[in-house]
Scaffold this active site. Structure first.
Site, PDB file in Angstrom:
ATOM      1  CD  GLN A  57      -2.470  -1.381   2.683  1.00 10.86           C
ATOM      2  OE1 GLN A  57      -3.503  -0.796   2.970  1.00 10.86           O
ATOM      3  NE2 GLN A  57      -1.849  -2.175   3.539  1.00 10.86           N
ATOM      4  CG  ASP A 103       8.016   3.608   0.637  1.00 13.10           C
ATOM      5  OD1 ASP A 103       8.203   2.603  -0.079  1.00 13.10           O
ATOM      6  OD2 ASP A 103       7.707   3.537   1.836  1.00 13.10           O
ATOM      7  CG  HIS A 160      -2.744   2.784  -1.944  1.00 10.14           C
ATOM      8  ND1 HIS A 160      -2.714   2.758  -0.567  1.00 10.14           N
ATOM      9  CD2 HIS A 160      -3.920   2.185  -2.290  1.00 10.14           C
ATOM     10  CE1 HIS A 160      -3.809   2.169  -0.110  1.00 10.14           C
ATOM     11  NE2 HIS A 160      -4.547   1.808  -1.132  1.00 10.14           N
ATOM     12  N   GLY A 162       3.095  -4.611   8.850  1.00 11.11           N
ATOM     13  CA  GLY A 162       3.113  -3.160   8.989  1.00 11.11           C
ATOM     14  C   GLY A 162       1.915  -2.447   8.416  1.00 11.11           C
ATOM     15  CB  SER A 163      -0.977  -2.866   6.820  1.00  6.56           C
ATOM     16  OG  SER A 163      -2.206  -2.255   6.461  1.00  6.56           O
ATOM     17  CB  SER A 164      -3.786  -0.050  10.843  1.00  9.67           C
ATOM     18  OG  SER A 164      -4.253   0.682   9.719  1.00  9.67           O
ATOM     19  CB  CYS A 205      -1.464  14.256 -23.456  1.00 10.32           C
ATOM     20  SG  CYS A 205       0.174  14.299 -22.674  1.00 10.32           S
ATOM     21  CG  ASN A 232       0.659  -3.734  12.489  1.00  8.43           C
ATOM     22  OD1 ASN A 232       1.273  -3.170  11.578  1.00  8.43           O
ATOM     23  ND2 ASN A 232      -0.202  -3.099  13.270  1.00  8.43           N
TER      24      ASN A 232
HETATM   25  P1  OAD Z   1      -1.210   2.606   8.972  1.00  8.55           P
HETATM   26  O1  OAD Z   1      -0.451   3.784   9.489  1.00  8.55           O
HETATM   27  O2  OAD Z   1      -2.684   2.621   9.054  1.00  8.55           O
HETATM   28  O3  OAD Z   1      -0.708   1.300   9.725  1.00  8.55           O
HETATM   29  C1  OAD Z   1       0.659   1.076   9.957  1.00  8.55           C
HETATM   30  C2  OAD Z   1       0.777   0.116  11.125  1.00  8.55           C
HETATM   31  O4  OAD Z   1       2.138  -0.264  11.254  1.00  8.55           O
HETATM   32  C3  OAD Z   1       0.352   0.701  12.468  1.00  8.55           C
HETATM   33  O5  OAD Z   1      -0.525  -0.195  13.108  1.00  8.55           O
HETATM   34  C4  OAD Z   1       1.677   0.833  13.248  1.00  8.55           C
HETATM   35  O6  OAD Z   1       1.507   0.640  14.630  1.00  8.55           O
HETATM   36  C5  OAD Z   1       2.496  -0.263  12.625  1.00  8.55           C
HETATM   37  N1  OAD Z   1       3.956  -0.066  12.637  1.00  8.55           N
HETATM   38  C6  OAD Z   1       4.650   1.074  12.480  1.00  8.55           C
HETATM   39  N2  OAD Z   1       5.968   0.841  12.457  1.00  8.55           N
HETATM   40  C7  OAD Z   1       6.124  -0.505  12.610  1.00  8.55           C
HETATM   41  C8  OAD Z   1       7.258  -1.375  12.673  1.00  8.55           C
HETATM   42  N3  OAD Z   1       8.499  -0.920  12.521  1.00  8.55           N
HETATM   43  N4  OAD Z   1       7.028  -2.697  12.868  1.00  8.55           N
HETATM   44  C9  OAD Z   1       5.762  -3.180  13.000  1.00  8.55           C
HETATM   45  N5  OAD Z   1       4.669  -2.404  12.940  1.00  8.55           N
HETATM   46  C10 OAD Z   1       4.842  -1.080  12.744  1.00  8.55           C
HETATM   47  O7  OAD Z   1      -0.694   2.373   7.453  1.00  8.55           O
HETATM   48  P2  OAD Z   1      -1.363   1.490   6.304  1.00  8.55           P
HETATM   49  O8  OAD Z   1      -2.115   0.361   6.872  1.00  8.55           O
HETATM   50  O9  OAD Z   1      -0.294   1.215   5.343  1.00  8.55           O
HETATM   51  O10 OAD Z   1      -3.724   5.153   1.486  1.00  8.55           O
HETATM   52  O11 OAD Z   1      -2.380   2.523   5.669  1.00  8.55           O
HETATM   53  C11 OAD Z   1      -3.097   2.139   4.532  1.00  8.55           C
HETATM   54  C12 OAD Z   1      -3.466   3.300   3.675  1.00  8.55           C
HETATM   55  O12 OAD Z   1      -4.099   4.328   4.455  1.00  8.55           O
HETATM   56  C13 OAD Z   1      -2.304   4.052   3.072  1.00  8.55           C
HETATM   57  O13 OAD Z   1      -1.739   3.391   1.958  1.00  8.55           O
HETATM   58  C14 OAD Z   1      -2.932   5.346   2.667  1.00  8.55           C
HETATM   59  C15 OAD Z   1      -3.806   5.625   3.872  1.00  8.55           C
HETATM   60  O14 OAD Z   1      -5.021   6.243   3.573  1.00  8.55           O
HETATM   61  C16 OAD Z   1      -3.758   6.131   0.539  1.00  8.55           C
HETATM   62  O15 OAD Z   1      -3.098   7.134   0.638  1.00  8.55           O
HETATM   63  C17 OAD Z   1      -4.634   5.859  -0.633  1.00  8.55           C
HETATM   64 ZN    ZN Z   2       0.186  16.197 -21.433  1.00  6.33          ZN
END
Ligand code: OAD
Ligand code: ZN
Length: 272
Positions: free
Chosen positions: A97, A100, A115, A213-215, A126, A239
């Site tokens: 997601q 970077d 994303h 690493g995603s909520s 264009c 996570n």
């Molecule tokens: P979140 O910020 O919602 O979740 C990241 C999770 O990783 C959190 O629960 C943190 O506690 C945990 N975390 C952080 N550092 C960590 C580490 N070193 N080891 C283990 N866990 C760690 O991010 P996403 O789930 O990626 O979309 O968010 C999803 C989408 O929400 C993004 O792609 C973005 C946003 O809206 C768009 O921009 C379209």
């Molecule tokens: Zn153009």
């Protein structure tokens, strides 16, 4: 730890699809969206970006400054472990997601960027696609005064809220003069259907799903977990803190992604 041992048992001998979120990049200095210490700004919506030239100027200042941060960030042990797991034949690919580009830079071959990516910028009129590095040089040339403010709050998109966007020259398409937008899914925008299907196919072609690493607050993430569950694939979640699918996981590891993924890369290849 005991939960890492259990996860290794569950994953042993399986081909694994991996879904990552902002948490895998915090060790590279890029903040997440909802973790502890995440910035508390609301991202710009596609609607705002498209309808308002002032909003576009503000967006572009922030996006340009943020790109400089992305460009300076390095992949961490977690990104590298996933690339190694793919080389070893354990990982089928990475669905991320994140925008970077760090999985690609770490050497992962099959990466589905749900994303989009900040590496590319597209023309809304264009369709011409530009490399971000080239465009960034053009932006610097047009705005020689621009630099990263000190103590600035960076967002996970690599965006920055500048004190002012006055005088900033917004880049336009060099082919047609049209509006340029980074190749990323904005807040309130949908993931292209083919992109989601590609992610689904990767899950369907695998024997297990690892989420790192995603909520899982965002729907596309949770939908992929549901696809895996429907195919009776075990789901392992790595996570810090709660996710929306903890109840559906075979194993939940509350630990750092860099350490845990590195442990997987050390142990799983020998168990294939
Ligand atoms: P979140 O910020 O919602 O979740 C990241 C999770 O990783 C959190 O629960 C943190 O506690 C945990 N975390 C952080 N550092 C960590 C580490 N070193 N080891 C283990 N866990 C760690 O991010 P996403 O789930 O990626 O979309 O968010 C999803 C989408 O929400 C993004 O792609 C973005 C946003 O809206 C768009 O921009 C379209
Ligand atoms: Zn153009």
């Amino acid at each position: 730890s005991a939960s890492v041992d259990r996860a290794v048992e569950v994953l042993a001998g399986r081909r694994v699809a991996v879904l990552t979120g902002a948490g895998v990049s915090t060790d590279s200095g890029i903040p997440d969206y909802r973790g502890k210490g995440a910035p508390t700004r609301t991202p710009m919506t596609a609607q705002q970006f498209l309808s308002n030239a002032d909003a576009r100027r503000r967006y572009w200042v922030g996006s340009h400054l943020g790109w400089k941060v992305f460009a300076a960030a390095e992949p961490n042990d977690g990104h590298r472990a996933l690339a190694a797991l793919e080389t070893a034949g354990v990982a089928n690919g990475v669905i991320t997601q994140n925008v970077d580009g760090l999985h690609v830079r770490a050497g992962s071959g099959r990466v589905v960027e749900l994303h989009g990516t900040m590496r590319r910028v597209g023309c809304l009129q264009c369709g011409q696609v530009f490399d971000r590095r080239d465009l960034a040089e053009r932006v610097e040339a047009d705005n020689p005064w621009i630099s990263l403010p000190e103590n600035v709050e960076l967002g996970p998109d690599g965006d920055v809220t500048p004190a002012s966007a006055d005088g900033f020259v917004v880049p336009v398409c060099s082919v047609c003069g049209g509006t340029l937008k980074p190749d990323v899914v904005f807040f309130g925008e949908y993931i292209p259907v083919e992109k989601f299907r590609e992610a689904e196919q990767l899950v369907h072609a695998s024997d297990a799903l690892v989420v790192a690493g995603s909520s899982l607050v965002v729907n596309s993430g949770i939908r992929l977990v549901e696809r895996a569950r429907r195919k009776r694939l075990p789901v392992v979640i790595v996570n810090r803190g709660a996710t929306r699918a903890d109840q559906r996981a075979a194993v939940k590891i509350d630990g750092g992604t860099s350490d845990v993924l590195k442990a997987f890369a050390e142990r799983l290849p020998g168990l294939l």
